[in-house]
Structures are given as C-alpha cells and as structure tokens.
Design a protein around this motif. Structure first.
Motif, short mmCIF file in Angstrom:
data_model
loop_
_atom_site.label_atom_id
_atom_site.label_comp_id
_atom_site.label_asym_id
_atom_site.label_seq_id
_atom_site.Cartn_x
_atom_site.Cartn_y
_atom_site.Cartn_z
N ASP A 135 36.34 41.07 30.19
CA ASP A 135 37.49 40.70 31.01
C ASP A 135 37.33 41.06 32.49
O ASP A 135 38.30 41.01 33.25
CB ASP A 135 38.76 41.38 30.46
CG ASP A 135 39.13 40.85 29.09
OD1 ASP A 135 38.73 39.70 28.79
OD2 ASP A 135 39.81 41.57 28.33
N ILE A 136 36.14 41.43 32.90
CA ILE A 136 35.93 41.74 34.32
C ILE A 136 36.12 40.45 35.13
O ILE A 136 35.55 39.41 34.83
CB ILE A 136 34.53 42.32 34.55
CG1 ILE A 136 34.38 43.63 33.80
CG2 ILE A 136 34.27 42.52 36.04
CD1 ILE A 136 35.31 44.73 34.25
N GLU A 137 36.95 40.52 36.18
CA GLU A 137 37.22 39.34 37.00
C GLU A 137 36.05 39.07 37.94
O GLU A 137 35.70 39.89 38.80
CB GLU A 137 38.50 39.55 37.81
CG GLU A 137 38.85 38.37 38.71
CD GLU A 137 40.12 38.59 39.51
OE1 GLU A 137 40.24 38.00 40.60
OE2 GLU A 137 40.99 39.35 39.02
N LEU A 138 35.45 37.87 37.80
CA LEU A 138 34.35 37.48 38.69
C LEU A 138 34.88 36.81 39.95
O LEU A 138 34.41 37.11 41.05
CB LEU A 138 33.39 36.54 37.95
CG LEU A 138 32.72 37.11 36.70
CD1 LEU A 138 31.79 36.08 36.08
CD2 LEU A 138 31.97 38.39 37.03
N PHE A 139 35.84 35.91 39.80
CA PHE A 139 36.46 35.27 40.96
C PHE A 139 37.71 34.55 40.49
O PHE A 139 37.97 34.43 39.29
CB PHE A 139 35.49 34.29 41.66
CG PHE A 139 34.97 33.20 40.78
CD1 PHE A 139 35.62 31.97 40.68
CD2 PHE A 139 33.80 33.38 40.05
CE1 PHE A 139 35.13 30.97 39.88
CE2 PHE A 139 33.30 32.37 39.25
CZ PHE A 139 33.98 31.17 39.15
N ARG A 140 38.50 34.05 41.44
CA ARG A 140 39.71 33.28 41.17
C ARG A 140 39.56 31.87 41.73
O ARG A 140 38.90 31.66 42.75
CB ARG A 140 40.95 33.95 41.79
CG ARG A 140 41.34 35.25 41.12
CD ARG A 140 42.49 35.93 41.87
NE ARG A 140 42.90 37.14 41.19
CZ ARG A 140 43.94 37.24 40.37
NH1 ARG A 140 44.69 36.15 40.14
NH2 ARG A 140 44.25 38.38 39.79
N VAL A 141 40.23 30.93 41.06
CA VAL A 141 40.18 29.53 41.48
C VAL A 141 41.60 29.01 41.64
O VAL A 141 42.43 29.19 40.73
CB VAL A 141 39.41 28.66 40.46
CG1 VAL A 141 39.30 27.23 40.96
CG2 VAL A 141 38.04 29.24 40.18
N LEU A 163 31.72 38.85 41.24
CA LEU A 163 30.56 37.97 41.12
C LEU A 163 29.54 38.34 42.19
O LEU A 163 29.82 38.32 43.38
CB LEU A 163 30.98 36.51 41.29
CG LEU A 163 29.87 35.47 41.20
CD1 LEU A 163 29.27 35.43 39.81
CD2 LEU A 163 30.39 34.10 41.60
N GLY A 164 28.34 38.67 41.76
CA GLY A 164 27.29 39.04 42.69
C GLY A 164 26.34 37.89 42.96
O GLY A 164 26.58 36.74 42.58
N LEU A 191 24.48 30.87 49.51
CA LEU A 191 24.77 31.55 50.76
C LEU A 191 23.53 32.34 51.17
O LEU A 191 22.78 32.83 50.33
CB LEU A 191 25.96 32.50 50.58
CG LEU A 191 26.68 32.98 51.84
CD1 LEU A 191 27.27 31.81 52.60
CD2 LEU A 191 27.79 33.97 51.47
N ARG A 192 23.33 32.44 52.48
CA ARG A 192 22.15 33.16 52.96
C ARG A 192 22.23 34.66 52.65
O ARG A 192 21.20 35.31 52.48
CB ARG A 192 22.01 32.98 54.48
CG ARG A 192 21.61 31.56 54.88
CD ARG A 192 21.43 31.50 56.39
NE ARG A 192 20.99 30.18 56.83
CZ ARG A 192 19.72 29.80 56.91
NH1 ARG A 192 18.77 30.65 56.57
NH2 ARG A 192 19.40 28.60 57.32
N THR A 193 23.45 35.20 52.57
CA THR A 193 23.62 36.62 52.31
C THR A 193 24.29 36.81 50.95
O THR A 193 24.75 35.86 50.32
CB THR A 193 24.48 37.26 53.41
OG1 THR A 193 25.75 36.58 53.47
CG2 THR A 193 23.79 37.14 54.76
N GLU A 194 24.35 38.04 50.49
CA GLU A 194 24.96 38.36 49.21
C GLU A 194 26.47 38.18 49.26
O GLU A 194 27.11 38.39 50.30
CB GLU A 194 24.63 39.80 48.82
CG GLU A 194 23.16 40.06 48.56
CD GLU A 194 22.72 39.46 47.24
OE1 GLU A 194 23.55 39.35 46.32
OE2 GLU A 194 21.52 39.10 47.12
N LEU A 195 27.05 37.76 48.13
CA LEU A 195 28.50 37.64 48.04
C LEU A 195 29.14 39.02 48.09
O LEU A 195 28.59 40.00 47.56
CB LEU A 195 28.90 36.93 46.75
CG LEU A 195 28.37 35.51 46.54
CD1 LEU A 195 28.91 34.94 45.23
CD2 LEU A 195 28.76 34.61 47.69
N THR A 196 30.32 39.09 48.69
CA THR A 196 31.05 40.35 48.78
C THR A 196 32.45 40.15 48.21
O THR A 196 33.04 39.08 48.33
CB THR A 196 31.17 40.81 50.25
OG1 THR A 196 31.78 39.77 51.02
CG2 THR A 196 29.80 41.11 50.83
#
Length: 662
Positions: free
Chosen positions: A188-194, A249-250, A279-284
């Motif tokens: 149940d860990i939240e990765l992202f919301r839509v 989400l990483g 993305l060029r950089t890591e998601l935060t």
C-alpha cells in the motif's frame, strides 16, 4: 554618434545578452556562435506550448528587438510608412510558423492588423493631409485579402519543425521491468497520485528484446519535436490530460498516458518510437506536473480484418529463439485466420492454467519463459510468475508467429477522480501493432484489464477457434554467443577534435565580421576622398564639410562657404572657402579654337598659338590651386578632428555618414 554605429552596438549587445542568458542550458557553453545559432533549433524542437524558460524566450526577444530596431531606424530616418507594416507582417509570419497556424486559427489577428493599416493609411493620413476621406477605401484591402483567403489552398499547415533535426541524448536508463516484484512487495505504499480521466498509466514501453531481457531505448529527444515514430499512429485516437503528483516512485521514468504530446516539466525527454518519457534527474517526492497524451482506440470491427506490417523488423526480432517456443506458438495459432485472432488465441493460452505470483522468480529470458510455460509442477516459477513473465511470454510467442509486439510497464489504479497509485498497482502488458490502427494492448494476466478490444469481441473469436493447448518438448537453450572481441571504436575523440576546430572557426568568423565591416567602410571612405581630391577646390571644400559632419557641426544648408569658414575662425578655412567659391562660380577664360589651315603645311596664326598658351597656363594654374586647396582642407580637417571627443576620433576614418552626403 552615427546611427549605423549605434545600431551595430545595440545588435552586438543584444547578441551578447542572448548568449549570456542561454549559455547555462547549452551543451557547449564555451562556443558563443554555437549557442546563438542553436537557439532557433532548440525552440523548434521544444514542446507545444513551450515552457517559459529563458533560453526558449531568447529567440523571440531577439527577433522582436531586431525588427523593432530596423522599423525604428526606417521611420526616424526616412519617415517610411511601409516599414511598420512590414515589421508587423514579419512578426505575424514567424508566429504563425512557430505555432503551425494555431496562434490565429481563424485569422482574426490578421484581419485586425489589416484593418489597422487601412485606417492609418486611408483615413488618418488623408485627414492629416487635409484631403477628403473616402470611407469605401478601407474595404479594398480587406476584400483583396478575403479573396486570397478563398482562392489559396487550405490544406495542412506548413510545419517548420520538420526541417530541424531534434537533438538526441543518450541517457542509458535501465528498464523498470525487473522492479515489478519489488513494487508488488511494497503493498500500500503510495507511489504517486493521478488526477484526470481514467486511463492506464504508462511508465515505459520496451521494444528491443535480446533473448535474455527487454531493453529500454537509450536515445531521447525533447518532447514536442517533430520526429515521426517508426510505426505511425492509428486512425482513431483519444486524447487525455492528467496531473501527476509523485510520491515514493523513484528512478527517472515519468508516468504518462498514451504517447505524450505535451508536459509541463522542463527537461523531460521522450523516445518518439515508444512514447516513453524520462527525466534527466531523479524523481523527488512532491514533484507535480501535467501531461497530455494520445491513445490508439480502434473499434472491435476495425481489428477483425486488420493486418500487420511486414517490415517492422525491430518488433519481430527473436535472436536465438528456441525450437520449443517457436513450435508452441505455431500450434497455438494453427486455427487462427487473421492477426487479431492469433493475438487473442495467444492471450487465452498464456492465461490458462497459470497463476500470478508476486514471489515468483523474476526475469524474461528464454530459459525463464520456458520454465514459466512448460515447467513441471513444484519447480520454482513453473506456471506462475509476475506480470513480467505473462507479458513477455505473450510478446515472444506473438513475434514467433509474425505479430509485431512490445511490452509496456505501467500501473492499473482503481477508479476515481483522484486515484492513488500504490505498489500493488504496478503491472505489465503486451501490445500488438495493427496496420492503420496502431498499438493495441492485450491482457494475458487473469483478472487485469489493460484495454484493447472488448471482452465480448474476444469471446466471439474464442468460440469460433478450436482452442489448442500444445504440449511441446522442452529443448535446452543454446549458450548465448560470446561478446565480440573487437568493439567498435568510439567516435568521441573525433567528435571532440571536430568540436574544437568548429569552435575556433566560430570564434574566427565572429571576430572577422566587424573587421570586415570596418574594412569595407574604410575602403569606401578612401574612394570618396580620392574622388573629392580630383574635383579641385570644390572637392576640397566638400572634404571640409565631411569633417564638419563627423565633428557634429554640420552647418545649415542655406549658409555660404565664406560664412561657414568665418564661424570656424580658421585662416585656412577662410582661404579655402574663397578658392572654392571662385572655382564654383567665377567665369572661366574662353578657349579659342585653333585655326585650321586650308592647305596642308600652312602654320596657324599667332593668335591661335597665344590662345593655346593661355589655355595651358589656365590648366596649370587650376592644378596648382587644387593642390593648394587640398593642403588647406587637410589643415582644417586636422583641427576639426583634434576638437572632438575620443570616441569620435576612434571611428573617424570609417564613419559611414559622409558616404550618404551628396
């Protein structure tokens, strides 16, 4: 200061400012010409609408500045009525090209500009001139433009982005397919919301299969650039826009819907073939953006008789395919008549008797798929696997029977206006490409729907097919080929040398332009000086008037030469003015024609000789007066030059203003 010099200085300052703003985001910030020349291609390969970043605003700002400068000079110097209209037309045309006509779809801005010009030219100017206003005249240009709009073809808008090759970056991002198991364990860990329409969220589409694993594309370009995919989109598409708020989400992959066409994130890049966004950089955590994409949505009837392309080699590659998998695929589709029926049959067979298991061994190699499809009960991974094995088995079997396939990693969140995507929502599904209808998803994982054709349509196909579950003989896999002993040489060194030479060429060209301009102006001034010197005393006085112009002391046109010389308070100037007036207005001595003797050998009379001698003396005297006048002119010019400021003396010999004086 000279208007030309001021304009040149302003242009140089504008270019330096543009380079200063755009250099931080340029690949090679040490090469000013390359940074400036790359501004327009970068704008033409940016997304629509382009993000308001400094480097993307610079081309438009420089264009408006340049057009405004030219129009301002034309209006101030020549009182031109055409220059403002031409400037507005240039800016309007560039805007229309940049947006492919979308900035003024119905021509309202163009009509407004034309009406403004008509009012200015045909009404205001006539009132200022005291003429009679003809109210019907403004309708003439409007009618002409309307007639042209009706006559001209109204096809697809010209797209200048097709002329620019999008910049490509080699990112080398790893495939997220092996992470399905770890995401499933997060629960149940939240990765992202839509937020937005209910659509399957895509993370990456994998098209390249090596027999051991699926590889993600490595070359990515800016989103919005005109780069046609290797397989064209379908005839029926649906557009959706969602908002994504990143949680746990990483990685660097960006969730999207369909093939992304616009994103509000700066620095996002896309693979035009698969539509994968990175993305060029890591998601935060907390990163928020909006993304718009299109999906292929063919009808059931469209797929029944659809065909597949025969030239899609990339989506049919199966290096070292084992006989067991090839024979298994052939037996599955032996009763299918169309590509769609073959895909439905493979989907049904992969589902039957196999169980999704988040704890199953990961991997999508031939060996892992053979264990998944043909393994004996009790063996780890036999008839059980994650969405990775289900999707990979479908894609490999489909390629074995001629179906172009790929594997998509994504998420199937629960329904709702704002959907929370958790680790347990991560999944993968295969897609098949049908000619004319695009990529269609299938569902080899029981109980999970990825879209595609309706369940009723698939049941009709399965009812007609005689379902065959083959029992192939397991064939051991051959060892993978060893890596090549000789790796291709990298062109990095050659590119570095070429880039260095190009940089010095750019510097040389940038430095040679002002030098060349100054040399041309100096040569033109030298030619004018020689022409004035040949004109005698009048040319010498014109040379002094050029000096007064350069010194900023141009006398009024109604002043005589002696009056101007008296104001200068210079004895050489007074003497030169007397010589110039005498040369311009004094009567010349008449030259008598030589008498012609009626018979050969008779000498002319002495008066004729006397007249000839007098004429020669007058010519010699005029030549002497010209040299004397030129010496006086040089003395006056030296005094004028010493009396001006240092910056005027710096450009004294190349100032172009005397070239325009009659």
């Amino acid at each position: 200061m000279p208007a030309g010099l001021v304009a040149f200085s302003l242009v140089v300052l504008a270019l330096v400012g543009g380079y200063w703003v755009a250099r931080d985001s340029a690949i090679d910030s040490a090469d000013p010409p390359a940074v400036l020349l790359d501004l327009v291609p970068r704008l033409l390969t940016a997304a629509r609408p382009a993000p308001a970043t400094p480097e993307l605003l610079v081309p438009g700002a420089l264009l408006v500045f340049g057009v405004s400068l030219v129009v301002g000079l034309a209006v101030v110097r020549g009182r031109s009525l055409v220059a403002p209209v031409v400037g507005a037309a240039v800016l309007y045309t560039c805007t229309a090209l940049l947006t492919a006509g979308r900035a003024d779809r119905h021509g309202l801005v163009a009509v407004g500009l034309i009406a403004l010009v008509a009012v200015g030219w045909l009404l205001v100017d006539r009132l200022e001139a005291g003429g009679r206003v003809l109210l019907g005249l403004p309708a003439v240009p409007v009618a002409v433009v309307a007639a042209l709009a009706v006559v001209l073809p109204a096809g697809d808008a010209f797209e200048p982005r097709e002329l620019v090759e999008p910049p490509v970056s080699d990112l080398g991002v790893a495939s997220p397919l092996p992470q399905l198991a770890s995401w499933a364990n997060l629960g149940d860990i939240e990765l992202f919301r839509v937020r937005g329409p209910e659509r399957a969220v895509r993370l990456v589409a994998l098209s390249d299969y090596s027999g051991a694993a699926w590889r993600a594309a490595s070359l990515y370009g800016p989103i919005g650039a005109v780069a046609e995919p290797d397989l064209p989109p379908g005839a029926r598409v649906d557009e959706a826009e969602v908002e994504i708020i990143v949680g746990e989400l990483g990685g660097r992959w960006l969730p999207t819907v369909g093939r992304p066409t616009a994103v509000t994130l700066d620095g996002a890049m896309v693979d035009p073939d698969s539509g994968s966004l990175v993305l060029r950089t890591e998601l935060t955590p907390g990163l928020s953006y909006r993304v718009r994409g299109v999906l292929d949505v063919p009808d059931d009837a469209d797929l029944l008789d659809a065909t597949v392309p025969t030239t899609a080699d990339r989506y049919l590659e199966l290096p070292g395919l084992p006989y067991s998998l090839a024979e298994y695929a052939r037996q599955i589709v032996q009763n299918a008549r169309t590509p769609y029926e073959r895909a439905v049959a493979i989907e049904q067979v992969v589902k039957q008797g196999r169980t999704p298991d988040a704890q199953a061994p990961v991997g999508s190699s031939y060996a892992r798929l053979e264990r998944f499809l043909f393994g004996n009960p009790g063996e780890p991974g036999a008839n059980a696997g994650t969405a990775e094995q289900f999707a990979s088995a479908f894609a490999v079997l489909g390629r074995a029977v001629g179906l172009p396939t790929r594997v998509v990693v994504g998420f199937q969140p629960a329904a709702g206006e704002e959907r929370v995507v958790r680790g347990s929502d991560a999944t993968a599904w295969p897609e098949v490409y049908f000619a004319g209808w695009g990529w269609v998803p299938f569902d080899p994982v029981a109980g999970v729907s990825s879209g595609g054709s309706s369940a009723a349509q698939k049941r009709e196909v399965l009812d007609r097919l005689a379902s065959v579950t083959a029992t192939p003989t397991s064939t051991p896999l051959s060892a993978p080929p060893p890596p090549p002993l000789v790796t291709p040489s990298s062109p990095v060194a050659a590119q570095a040398t070429s880039a260095g030479s190009q940089r010095w060429i750019g510097y040389a060209v940038l430095g040679a332009v002002p030098v060349l301009v100054l040399a041309v102006l100096g040569l033109a001034r030298l030619v004018r000086r020689r022409r004035l010197r040949a004109a005698g005393a009048t040319g010498a006085w014109a040379y002094v008037l050029d000096g007064l112009l350069l010194a900023g002391r141009t006398p009024p046109a109604n002043r005589t030469a002696p009056d101007v010389a008296a104001e200068l308070g210079s004895a050489p100037a007074v003497e030169l003015a007397r010589l110039a007036e005498y040369a311009a207005f004094a009567p010349r001595h008449p030259q008598r024609p030589m008498a012609t003797a009626p018979n050969v050998g008779v000498r002319p009379s002495s008066p004729t000789h006397g007249g000839a001698d007098h004429a020669g003396q007058h010519t010699a005297s005029g030549s002497g007066e010209g040299e004397s006048a030129w010496r006086l002119a040089r003395q006056v010019r030296v005094g004028l030059r010493h009396g001006v400021r240092w910056y005027r003396r710096m450009f004294w010999a190349v100032d172009p203003r005397p070239l325009w004086r009659r």
